[in-house]
Enzyme design. Sequence first.
Site, PDB file in Angstrom:
ATOM      1  N   SER A   1       0.565   4.867  -4.146  1.00  0.00           N
ATOM      2  CA  SER A   1       0.491   3.405  -4.161  1.00  0.00           C
ATOM      3  C   SER A   1       1.180   2.839  -5.399  1.00  0.00           C
ATOM      4  O   SER A   1       1.001   3.349  -6.503  1.00  0.00           O
ATOM      5  CB  SER A   1      -0.968   2.960  -4.141  1.00  0.00           C
ATOM      6  OG  SER A   1      -1.602   3.500  -3.015  1.00  0.00           O
TER       7      SER A   1
ATOM      8  N   HIS B   1       1.078   8.818   4.324  1.00  0.00           N
ATOM      9  CA  HIS B   1       1.287   7.638   3.474  1.00  0.00           C
ATOM     10  C   HIS B   1       2.782   7.519   3.177  1.00  0.00           C
ATOM     11  O   HIS B   1       3.225   7.824   2.075  1.00  0.00           O
ATOM     12  CB  HIS B   1       0.476   7.828   2.186  1.00  0.00           C
ATOM     13  CG  HIS B   1       0.344   6.604   1.338  1.00  0.00           C
ATOM     14  ND1 HIS B   1       0.056   6.674  -0.004  1.00  0.00           N
ATOM     15  CD2 HIS B   1       0.421   5.282   1.637  1.00  0.00           C
ATOM     16  CE1 HIS B   1      -0.026   5.444  -0.497  1.00  0.00           C
ATOM     17  NE2 HIS B   1       0.197   4.586   0.475  1.00  0.00           N
TER      18      HIS B   1
ATOM     19  N   ARG C   1      -0.650  -9.144  -4.266  1.00  0.00           N
ATOM     20  CA  ARG C   1      -0.037  -8.680  -3.012  1.00  0.00           C
ATOM     21  C   ARG C   1       0.512  -9.831  -2.179  1.00  0.00           C
ATOM     22  O   ARG C   1      -0.010 -10.949  -2.230  1.00  0.00           O
ATOM     23  CB  ARG C   1      -1.102  -7.948  -2.178  1.00  0.00           C
ATOM     24  CG  ARG C   1      -1.652  -6.684  -2.843  1.00  0.00           C
ATOM     25  CD  ARG C   1      -0.795  -5.494  -2.540  1.00  0.00           C
ATOM     26  NE  ARG C   1      -1.146  -4.320  -3.334  1.00  0.00           N
ATOM     27  CZ  ARG C   1      -0.710  -3.086  -3.018  1.00  0.00           C
ATOM     28  NH1 ARG C   1       0.040  -2.879  -1.970  1.00  0.00           N
ATOM     29  NH2 ARG C   1      -1.017  -2.064  -3.792  1.00  0.00           N
TER      30      ARG C   1
ATOM     31  N   ARG D   1      -8.223  -1.071  -4.709  1.00  0.00           N
ATOM     32  CA  ARG D   1      -9.043  -0.067  -4.040  1.00  0.00           C
ATOM     33  C   ARG D   1      -9.987   0.581  -5.060  1.00  0.00           C
ATOM     34  O   ARG D   1      -9.676   0.715  -6.231  1.00  0.00           O
ATOM     35  CB  ARG D   1      -8.162   1.003  -3.383  1.00  0.00           C
ATOM     36  CG  ARG D   1      -7.459   0.506  -2.121  1.00  0.00           C
ATOM     37  CD  ARG D   1      -6.685   1.607  -1.423  1.00  0.00           C
ATOM     38  NE  ARG D   1      -5.541   2.043  -2.187  1.00  0.00           N
ATOM     39  CZ  ARG D   1      -5.482   3.131  -2.927  1.00  0.00           C
ATOM     40  NH1 ARG D   1      -6.519   3.955  -2.988  1.00  0.00           N
ATOM     41  NH2 ARG D   1      -4.400   3.433  -3.590  1.00  0.00           N
TER      42      ARG D   1
ATOM     43  N   CYS E   1       4.363   2.911  -6.125  1.00  0.00           N
ATOM     44  CA  CYS E   1       5.421   3.781  -6.650  1.00  0.00           C
ATOM     45  C   CYS E   1       6.728   3.655  -5.872  1.00  0.00           C
ATOM     46  O   CYS E   1       7.571   4.549  -5.930  1.00  0.00           O
ATOM     47  CB  CYS E   1       4.943   5.221  -6.672  1.00  0.00           C
ATOM     48  SG  CYS E   1       3.619   5.477  -7.871  1.00  0.00           S
TER      49      CYS E   1
ATOM     50  N   TYR F   1     -11.101  -7.028  -1.014  1.00  0.00           N
ATOM     51  CA  TYR F   1      -9.721  -6.625  -1.301  1.00  0.00           C
ATOM     52  C   TYR F   1      -9.123  -5.828  -0.126  1.00  0.00           C
ATOM     53  O   TYR F   1      -9.791  -4.957   0.449  1.00  0.00           O
ATOM     54  CB  TYR F   1      -9.655  -5.792  -2.596  1.00  0.00           C
ATOM     55  CG  TYR F   1      -8.281  -5.180  -2.775  1.00  0.00           C
ATOM     56  CD1 TYR F   1      -7.207  -5.975  -3.171  1.00  0.00           C
ATOM     57  CD2 TYR F   1      -8.044  -3.844  -2.464  1.00  0.00           C
ATOM     58  CE1 TYR F   1      -5.940  -5.442  -3.275  1.00  0.00           C
ATOM     59  CE2 TYR F   1      -6.777  -3.301  -2.567  1.00  0.00           C
ATOM     60  CZ  TYR F   1      -5.721  -4.106  -2.966  1.00  0.00           C
ATOM     61  OH  TYR F   1      -4.465  -3.568  -3.058  1.00  0.00           O
TER      62      TYR F   1
ATOM     63  N   LYS G   1      -5.924   1.633   5.348  1.00  0.00           N
ATOM     64  CA  LYS G   1      -6.187   2.917   4.684  1.00  0.00           C
ATOM     65  C   LYS G   1      -7.326   3.675   5.363  1.00  0.00           C
ATOM     66  O   LYS G   1      -7.262   4.888   5.528  1.00  0.00           O
ATOM     67  CB  LYS G   1      -6.525   2.684   3.213  1.00  0.00           C
ATOM     68  CG  LYS G   1      -5.448   1.936   2.444  1.00  0.00           C
ATOM     69  CD  LYS G   1      -4.150   2.669   2.449  1.00  0.00           C
ATOM     70  CE  LYS G   1      -3.103   1.917   1.637  1.00  0.00           C
ATOM     71  NZ  LYS G   1      -1.821   2.623   1.618  1.00  0.00           N
TER      72      LYS G   1
ATOM     73  N   ASP H   1       4.499   1.818   4.665  1.00  0.00           N
ATOM     74  CA  ASP H   1       3.279   2.373   4.060  1.00  0.00           C
ATOM     75  C   ASP H   1       2.659   3.518   4.846  1.00  0.00           C
ATOM     76  O   ASP H   1       2.155   4.454   4.250  1.00  0.00           O
ATOM     77  CB  ASP H   1       2.241   1.257   3.873  1.00  0.00           C
ATOM     78  CG  ASP H   1       1.124   1.632   2.905  1.00  0.00           C
ATOM     79  OD1 ASP H   1       1.445   2.093   1.793  1.00  0.00           O
ATOM     80  OD2 ASP H   1      -0.049   1.473   3.256  1.00  0.00           O
TER      81      ASP H   1
HETATM   82  P1  GDP Z   1       4.546   0.805  -2.962  1.00  0.00           P
HETATM   83  O1  GDP Z   1       3.187   0.328  -3.363  1.00  0.00           O
HETATM   84  O2  GDP Z   1       4.649   2.301  -2.949  1.00  0.00           O
HETATM   85  O3  GDP Z   1       5.005   0.181  -1.703  1.00  0.00           O
HETATM   86  O4  GDP Z   1       5.533   0.366  -4.117  1.00  0.00           O
HETATM   87  P2  GDP Z   1       6.491  -0.930  -4.248  1.00  0.00           P
HETATM   88  O5  GDP Z   1       7.773  -0.725  -3.545  1.00  0.00           O
HETATM   89  O6  GDP Z   1       5.721  -2.149  -3.903  1.00  0.00           O
HETATM   90  O7  GDP Z   1       6.774  -0.894  -5.800  1.00  0.00           O
HETATM   91  C1  GDP Z   1       5.742  -0.841  -6.746  1.00  0.00           C
HETATM   92  C2  GDP Z   1       6.285  -1.205  -8.103  1.00  0.00           C
HETATM   93  O8  GDP Z   1       7.291  -0.265  -8.481  1.00  0.00           O
HETATM   94  C3  GDP Z   1       6.921  -2.577  -8.121  1.00  0.00           C
HETATM   95  O9  GDP Z   1       6.607  -3.203  -9.324  1.00  0.00           O
HETATM   96  C4  GDP Z   1       8.392  -2.267  -8.059  1.00  0.00           C
HETATM   97  O10 GDP Z   1       9.169  -3.247  -8.679  1.00  0.00           O
HETATM   98  C5  GDP Z   1       8.513  -0.932  -8.771  1.00  0.00           C
HETATM   99  N1  GDP Z   1       9.643  -0.130  -8.240  1.00  0.00           N
HETATM  100  C6  GDP Z   1       9.917   0.118  -6.939  1.00  0.00           C
HETATM  101  N2  GDP Z   1      11.054   0.848  -6.814  1.00  0.00           N
HETATM  102  C7  GDP Z   1      11.497   1.089  -8.074  1.00  0.00           C
HETATM  103  C8  GDP Z   1      12.634   1.792  -8.613  1.00  0.00           C
HETATM  104  O11 GDP Z   1      13.463   2.349  -7.896  1.00  0.00           O
HETATM  105  N3  GDP Z   1      12.740   1.834  -9.969  1.00  0.00           N
HETATM  106  C9  GDP Z   1      11.815   1.231 -10.786  1.00  0.00           C
HETATM  107  N4  GDP Z   1      12.013   1.305 -12.103  1.00  0.00           N
HETATM  108  N5  GDP Z   1      10.758   0.532 -10.313  1.00  0.00           N
HETATM  109  C10 GDP Z   1      10.590   0.465  -8.975  1.00  0.00           C
HETATM  110  P1  PGA Z   2       0.814   0.467  -1.350  1.00  0.00           P
HETATM  111  O1  PGA Z   2      -0.376   0.098  -0.340  1.00  0.00           O
HETATM  112  O2  PGA Z   2       0.965   1.940  -1.119  1.00  0.00           O
HETATM  113  O3  PGA Z   2       1.918  -0.382  -0.846  1.00  0.00           O
HETATM  114  O4  PGA Z   2       0.431   0.179  -2.766  1.00  0.00           O
HETATM  115  C1  PGA Z   2      -1.643  -0.260  -0.631  1.00  0.00           C
HETATM  116  C2  PGA Z   2      -2.433   0.829  -1.302  1.00  0.00           C
HETATM  117  O5  PGA Z   2      -2.045   2.010  -1.213  1.00  0.00           O
HETATM  118  O6  PGA Z   2      -3.462   0.492  -1.894  1.00  0.00           O
HETATM  119 MN    MN Z   3      -0.284   2.465   0.440  1.00  0.00          MN
HETATM  120 MN    MN Z   4       3.870  -1.001  -0.409  1.00  0.00          MN
END
Ligand code: GDP
Ligand code: PGA
Ligand code: MN
Ligand code: MN
Length: 609
Positions: free
Chosen positions: A273, A251, A391, A82, A275, A222, A231, A298
């Site tokens: 994002s 979110h 992704r 983004r 996290c 993207y 989004k 999400d």
């Molecule tokens: P989203 O974008 O908020 O959905 O985040 P994701 O679940 O896809 O995770 C983003 C990154 O954070 C990935 O590389 C995960 O492996 C990492 N991650 C997610 N949960 C945890 C956790 O509980 N501990 C740690 N250390 N890393 C995490």
């Molecule tokens: P994410 O979603 O929160 O899973 O990273 C896409 C984004 O926020 O760009």
């Molecule tokens: Mn998101």
């Molecule tokens: Mn996600």
Amino acid sequence: MGNAPVQESVEQATTTHEGLAAWVAEVAALTLPESIRWVDGSVQEYALLTDHLVNEGTLTRLNPELFPNSFAAFSDPKDVARVEGRTFICSEKERDAGFTNNWMDPAAMKEILDEKFAGSMRGRTMFVIPFVMGPLDAQDPKFGVEITDSAYVVASMRIMAQIGSEVLRKIEETNAFFVPALHSVGAPLAPGEKDVPWPCNEEKWIVHFPEERAIFSYGSGYGGNALLGKKCFALRIASVMARDEGWLAEHMLILKLISPENKAYHVAAAFPSACGKTNLALLQPTIPGWKAETLGDDINWMRFGKEGELRAVNPEAGLFGVAPGTGWSTNPNAMAAIVKGNSIFTNVALTDDGGVWWEGMTNEVPAHLTDWRGQDWTPETGRPAAHPNSRFCTPIDQVDMLSPDYYSPEGVEIDAILFGGRRKTTIPLVTQARDWTHGIFMGSTLSSETTAAATGAVGVVRRDPMAMLPFIGYDAGDYLKHWIDLSAGGNQERLPKIFLVNWFRRNAEGGFAWPGFSENSRVLKWIIERIEGKAAAVETPIGFVPAEGALDLAGLEVSDADIADALKVDAAEWKEELAGIDEWYARFGDSLPAEMAAELEGLKQRFAA
Ligand code: GDP
Ligand code: PGA
Ligand code: MN
Ligand code: MN
């Protein structure tokens, strides 16, 4: 996206919806596509489009024995995330965009967009995608129509939302309002010009007109910039609709937890994002007797139900998940859904047997890969094989743990809201808010290190209110006020309990103090037991933290020192944090709700006491 015209698609559909017909004609007259295709959303059409994209070199078909009906795409290396710096909220008044958004006068912006979109689809097919966010049988379904010159976007939208003829029929039958969402990769083709695999433009514009509820996206393919239901609509425009109509567009993931006593609870969690939302949404609890089901990873639309209870639905139909770190050991539920197939991967690495790989997918690292930029890769190469923001795009109904309530237009009652970020210091593993307003304060001051999900520096701590910093479609102070005012109308007894979490705190060695992933179920157990009035807590200036022994650590191989590091409330760290919050709140100016200023004052006083 090899969007040289899809030859089979020249036949022209029509619509009985006058507004839609007029808009499509107007866009075609401006963008000058070679042909127009009304997307029906069928399996046959998906096959046609993906075949076409394979021929054009945009998609690589994966080995069907490993990933059936699945494809990999590789973007232009400058179009991988983004673009927050190029994202605009063009409200009539600058004040209404607030300090967290880029703003430009709507008329001035329209002039720029007119110029950018003029002839921008030359030599390409223009696709018209009717879509609905959330159930088609909702009381007030939220419709959009995306016009795009990217077949990759059409194929991805088919995974992420309900699209096609059935949606169009409903729009026509009910003469419904739809959000017009215009997208172009900004790469017109001259006659006879050969296309590139991932056309895009150096110059990008992601623009929202909140009063008109209109979206324009130019120059990027993207996901977060181009799949406009996600989004742009379901967060930025929907947050404005939600303000006007009395609900919340957030979110957040939505997770159902079932306790050993067979009691069900629903948790919503807002993390920025990359996290941890998708991982927590697909949680496999490690503690005996607890079960989890997912509803969303999400986006969460919440409104108060008849009894003043806060109810949540996920408006999306797919997962657009961060690939790196998603693996068989960390997130087996995601992996099981992915390997069922029907997925589009973007910027991952290719294995020699026609599959995909990314960092953290398996413990064993393949000896040879083709990296996301098409180059040979071995473990010695010294750079990631998959882009950090690569992704997977997978239908949510392939998740085995999907809750049947996902399909319910009424949604589920939320019992707890979590706000969380990625912080190396200061923020303990879990803190319960003293009350609802304090919980909103926690959300409003949420902070996190930046990630690869957006272009720019990675690892810089910034404030990210409710994990919505890049997604609030109006003034950030008004947004906080909306949370405060709206909840006053809910049943106060049934308001969710609010918690602040941090899976990412570091220990003295610089490693993660908390193991995270499935072990986060232990934190959720404490949270549920707090709601049940069973778990013990200690009151600190920042809120309630687990009392000694209250967090279930049975069978967990983590040192006492690490647990202490994860949980501690450190006065020196908080002194710095308070200064950061002061600075942050100063930026709101007059629009900071008095309730939030009072919360900050209270926090300072508790530390001073
Ligand atoms: P989203 O974008 O908020 O959905 O985040 P994701 O679940 O896809 O995770 C983003 C990154 O954070 C990935 O590389 C995960 O492996 C990492 N991650 C997610 N949960 C945890 C956790 O509980 N501990 C740690 N250390 N890393 C995490
Ligand atoms: P994410 O979603 O929160 O899973 O990273 C896409 C984004 O926020 O760009
Ligand atoms: Mn998101
Ligand atoms: Mn996600």
